[in-house]
Design a protein around this motif. Structure first.
Motif: not given
Length: 321
Positions: A233-245
């Motif tokens: 997928v295209t890197a999505n840092y906002s989504e990554a942060l949400r999922l890390y949390r």
């Protein structure tokens, strides 16, 4: 040595051109059947070479000229080249609809490839739609149009169709099913073989037990990494942060370490430092002391350069610029 100054390439291009021009379409009746076949094959190879830029500068108009000559001389696959020239736009804008008559001709000589090119036309024409995530924390994926047509092409033996299905299954993390498709394509595609090796690795990782972290936390962490690294997928840092949390809340210590690292170097305005987050994408936090991983550890699945690539002689495939 530059491909453009490779003596073998220069000599072979000259040989193929001489062979292709030895029989003009208007003189077919006066030439032997073998001469026509040799000329058609040479023209076909030249079309493939210029279409892909194999050892030469890519030249799509010239590719179309050679495909046209190969077709006039009766090459059984030349209509595939002409179809791709319409799909990609060798001369003028891409026009997938105009490929359909050529694909119809191809059905008489190569049904598997014709089915795949029919699917490719549908894919190019269809609006992009998305499938919802298949598990908690997973993101939507692009839905493949005319999937039944793609399946027919795969079942008929087309390696490109099997690669497409394998990629779709891999993005959905259906590793076993993806591996089956890629292994079927591997004998005819080095890309499929490489993809299969990556999928085997991902399958092994997911099957490795991790009793210390709840399953949901592991799933969320895997998806967070995928979004962070842009894997499939295209890197999505906002989504990554949400999922890390979410992963941290579900019990993942590794996700907590990543969040701590991300917040340790904020941007000037106090927000997320995008460059810092990019640098952290491949940091291994499975142990207490972070180590730098490699982009190669993430999965990098590929397609062949084109649906015609496997039809080009291996010596030329290795000379793609």
């Amino acid at each position: 040595m530059s491909p453009l100054t490779d003596p073998w390439v220069t000599a072979e291009i000259e040989r193929l051109k001489n062979q292709a021009m030895r029989v003009a379409p208007a003189a077919q009746d006066a030439s032997s059947a073998q001469q026509r076949r040799n000329a058609a094959q040479a023209a076909w190879y030249l079309g493939l070479i210029y279409f892909h830029g194999a050892g030469v500068q890519q030249n799509l108009p010239q590719a179309q000229q050679w495909f046209t000559k190969a077709h006039a001389l009766g090459h059984p696959l030349a209509s595939a080249g002409l179809a791709m020239c319409e799909i990609d736009g060798c001369v003028g804008p891409a026009n997938p609809v105009a490929a359909r008559p050529w694909i119809q001709q191809l059905r008489r000589t190569s049904m598997p490839r014709a089915l795949f090119l029919e699917w490719l036309v549908e894919y190019r024409l269809a609006p992009i739609t998305f499938n919802p995530g298949l598990a908690p924390g997973t993101s939507a994926t692009v839905a493949l149009p005319a999937y039944d047509l793609l399946t027919r092409a795969a079942n008929a033996g087309d390696p490109h169709a099997r690669i497409e299905i394998g990629l779709g299954l891999a993005v959905a993390r259906q590793w076993t099913a993806a591996l089956t498709q890629l292994e079927l394509a591997a004998p005819r595609s080095a890309v499929a073989a490489a993809n299969a090796a990556v999928v085997r690795d991902m399958l092994a990782r997911e099957q490795t037990p991790d009793s210390g972290t709840p399953r949901q936390a592991r799933t969320l962490l895997q998806e967070a990494r995928r979004q962070h690294r842009g894997e499939g997928v295209t890197a999505n840092y906002s989504e990554a942060l949400r999922l890390y949390r979410q992963a941290e809340a579900a019990g993942s210590e590794e996700a907590g370490r990543m969040l701590a690292l991300i917040s340790s170097r904020p941007a000037a305005d106090g927000g997320v430092n995008i460059e810092w987050m990019r640098q952290l994408a491949y940091v291994d936090l499975s142990q207490a002391i972070p180590t730098l991983g490699s982009p190669a550890s993430g999965y990098r699945l590929q397609r062949e350069p084109s649906p015609l690539f496997d039809l080009m002689p291996e010596g030329w495939r290795n000379r793609i610029r």
